[in-house]
Design a protein around this motif. Structure first.
Motif, PDB file in Angstrom:
ATOM      1  N   PRO A  15      12.154  44.855  -0.658  1.00 21.09           N
ATOM      2  CA  PRO A  15      10.950  44.033  -0.556  1.00 21.09           C
ATOM      3  C   PRO A  15       9.677  44.819  -0.264  1.00 21.09           C
ATOM      4  O   PRO A  15       9.676  45.776   0.510  1.00 21.09           O
ATOM      5  CB  PRO A  15      11.268  43.090   0.611  1.00 21.09           C
ATOM      6  CG  PRO A  15      12.746  43.085   0.722  1.00 21.09           C
ATOM      7  CD  PRO A  15      13.180  44.469   0.324  1.00 21.09           C
ATOM      8  N   ARG A  36       7.833  29.377  -5.267  1.00 23.37           N
ATOM      9  CA  ARG A  36       7.675  30.748  -4.804  1.00 23.37           C
ATOM     10  C   ARG A  36       6.473  31.438  -5.446  1.00 23.37           C
ATOM     11  O   ARG A  36       5.770  32.221  -4.795  1.00 23.37           O
ATOM     12  CB  ARG A  36       8.958  31.539  -5.069  1.00 23.37           C
ATOM     13  CG  ARG A  36      10.142  31.013  -4.291  1.00 23.37           C
ATOM     14  CD  ARG A  36      11.446  31.729  -4.625  1.00 23.37           C
ATOM     15  NE  ARG A  36      12.514  31.197  -3.803  1.00 23.37           N
ATOM     16  CZ  ARG A  36      12.781  31.580  -2.562  1.00 23.37           C
ATOM     17  NH1 ARG A  36      12.062  32.555  -2.015  1.00 23.37           N
ATOM     18  NH2 ARG A  36      13.753  31.044  -1.866  1.00 23.37           N
ATOM     19  N   THR A  88       6.226  39.710  -1.432  1.00 23.92           N
ATOM     20  CA  THR A  88       5.384  39.481  -2.602  1.00 23.92           C
ATOM     21  C   THR A  88       5.752  40.370  -3.788  1.00 23.92           C
ATOM     22  O   THR A  88       5.161  40.260  -4.856  1.00 23.92           O
ATOM     23  CB  THR A  88       3.902  39.712  -2.260  1.00 23.92           C
ATOM     24  OG1 THR A  88       3.759  41.013  -1.664  1.00 23.92           O
ATOM     25  CG2 THR A  88       3.396  38.657  -1.285  1.00 23.92           C
ATOM     26  N   GLY A  89       6.706  41.286  -3.595  1.00 24.57           N
ATOM     27  CA  GLY A  89       7.108  42.172  -4.674  1.00 24.57           C
ATOM     28  C   GLY A  89       8.387  42.896  -4.310  1.00 24.57           C
ATOM     29  O   GLY A  89       8.916  42.746  -3.209  1.00 24.57           O
ATOM     30  N   LYS A  90       8.885  43.677  -5.255  1.00 22.42           N
ATOM     31  CA  LYS A  90      10.051  44.529  -5.030  1.00 22.42           C
ATOM     32  C   LYS A  90       9.730  45.920  -5.572  1.00 22.42           C
ATOM     33  O   LYS A  90       9.003  46.064  -6.566  1.00 22.42           O
ATOM     34  CB  LYS A  90      11.283  43.969  -5.762  1.00 22.42           C
ATOM     35  CG  LYS A  90      11.799  42.631  -5.224  1.00 22.42           C
ATOM     36  CD  LYS A  90      12.434  42.789  -3.869  1.00 22.42           C
ATOM     37  CE  LYS A  90      13.118  41.526  -3.365  1.00 22.42           C
ATOM     38  NZ  LYS A  90      14.422  41.275  -4.003  1.00 22.42           N
ATOM     39  N   VAL A 137       3.374  33.233  -3.435  1.00 25.11           N
ATOM     40  CA  VAL A 137       3.020  34.644  -3.634  1.00 25.11           C
ATOM     41  C   VAL A 137       1.589  34.772  -4.138  1.00 25.11           C
ATOM     42  O   VAL A 137       0.832  35.655  -3.702  1.00 25.11           O
ATOM     43  CB  VAL A 137       4.014  35.312  -4.599  1.00 25.11           C
ATOM     44  CG1 VAL A 137       3.517  36.694  -5.010  1.00 25.11           C
ATOM     45  CG2 VAL A 137       5.389  35.413  -3.947  1.00 25.11           C
ATOM     46  N   SER A 171      14.178  37.138  -1.747  1.00 23.52           N
ATOM     47  CA  SER A 171      13.453  36.930  -3.001  1.00 23.52           C
ATOM     48  C   SER A 171      11.962  36.822  -2.699  1.00 23.52           C
ATOM     49  O   SER A 171      11.550  36.726  -1.533  1.00 23.52           O
ATOM     50  CB  SER A 171      13.942  35.654  -3.698  1.00 23.52           C
ATOM     51  OG  SER A 171      15.326  35.713  -3.972  1.00 23.52           O
ATOM     52  N   LEU A 172      11.149  36.803  -3.737  1.00 23.70           N
ATOM     53  CA  LEU A 172       9.711  36.609  -3.553  1.00 23.70           C
ATOM     54  C   LEU A 172       9.478  35.276  -2.850  1.00 23.70           C
ATOM     55  O   LEU A 172      10.122  34.268  -3.161  1.00 23.70           O
ATOM     56  CB  LEU A 172       8.989  36.629  -4.899  1.00 23.70           C
ATOM     57  CG  LEU A 172       9.139  37.875  -5.770  1.00 23.70           C
ATOM     58  CD1 LEU A 172       8.176  37.819  -6.950  1.00 23.70           C
ATOM     59  CD2 LEU A 172       8.916  39.146  -4.969  1.00 23.70           C
TER      60      LEU A 172
END
Length: 292
Positions: free
Chosen positions: A255, A135, A247-249, A139, A225-226
């Motif tokens: 997301p 992952r 790519t982030g939270k 990303v 998840s990423l």
């Protein structure tokens, strides 16, 4: 012309951080974006914008300038900060060097949907392909190439799904199905499967694949998840138009995504600030299996 466009950039920057709704009425996107952020207990604390002319054409007495603006929004949410970026393409029209109109180009407008095409995940009895989905690498690739194009891969005019496929492959997902374009998920030389480059075909592949790249559909974005994938059906007609990668939270675990076509990074997943958004939008959320 350049001076007038630069003046527009400066005004728009002010609109995003101004508390005056009167100013926002001249640039509805700013008002919309601030309203959406407020619903997430977030706000824009700083904006920068740089512009680049892409093409100029003359139609009678009207000069048309197509240009791109790179926006960077520093967003504060619940004590946390993150940087969202997007490339907005616009067209300005000038009469005798005076700006008479300026509008955003919707990259999904007037696009003819691809013809229905069969997508087969794999042949019955085909052996699974062993792999591990990294992952972090997926990303990192999405961050590196969100606003440019890797010359190692083919570039498409509508590049969103090709970009997501690249991210998944760089994360370790194996290709399979070559040379049948209706089968599997692959890119080789100057040929590719439908699932590699067509948004709706990738959605179908992720729903059905049991070999190589596989995913599990989940019911809500916070379950992602990423490195996972979100698919978008803007019109809600069952044909999916767009794909992004997580790519982030944000501060509440929702997301943030990167994408091509409307090049953007760390954008809130729902796309409610997009010119392509409609109230009929539907989403599919795919959690990529980590390997087999």
């Amino acid at each position: 012309m350049r001076e007038q466009l630069q003046d527009l950039f400066e005004k728009r920057i002010h609109y995003f951080v101004s508390e005056s709704r009167r100013l926002d009425s001249f640039y509805p996107k700013a008002e919309k974006k601030k309203e959406l952020l407020a619903k997430r207990s977030a706000e824009i604390v700083k904006v920068t914008a740089t512009g680049k002319t892409l093409q100029e054409t003359v139609e009678g007495e009207i000069t048309k300038a197509q240009y791109a603006v790179h926006f960077q929004y520093l967003i504060k949410q619940n004590g946390h900060m993150y940087l969202e970026e997007e490339i907005e393409e616009r067209v300005g029209r000038f009469f005798q060097d005076e700006l008479i109109s300026d509008e955003e180009i919707n990259p999904f407008a007037d696009r003819k949907p691809p013809e229905d095409m069969p997508v087969f995940a794999e042949s019955s009895g085909e052996e699974r392909l062993s792999y591990q989905y990294n992952r972090l690498k997926a990303v990192q690739y999405a961050e590196r190439w969100w606003n440019s194009y890797n010359p190692a891969y083919k570039k498409f005019d509508v590049d969103c799904t090709n970009f997501i496929s690249q991210c998944l492959h760089e994360g370790g997902a194996p290709m399979n199905g070559y040379p049948n374009r209706s089968k599997g998920w692959w890119l080789r030389d100057h040929n590719w499967s439908y699932s590699w480059a067509v948004a709706n075909a990738l959605r179908l592949y992720l729903s059905n694949s049991r070999v190589g790249l596989r995913a599990r559909e989940v019911s809500s974005p916070e379950q992602l998840s990423l490195g996972d994938v979100i698919c978008y059906d803007f019109q809600g007609d069952g044909r999916f138009d767009h794909n992004t990668i997580v790519t982030g939270k944000d501060a509440y675990g929702m997301p943030l995504v990167n994408a091509h076509t409307y090049n953007s990074r760390m954008r809130y997943w729902a796309y409610e600030d997009s010119s392509a958004y409609t109230p009929n939008i539907k989403y599919k959320f795919f959690a990529i299996y980590d390997g087999q």
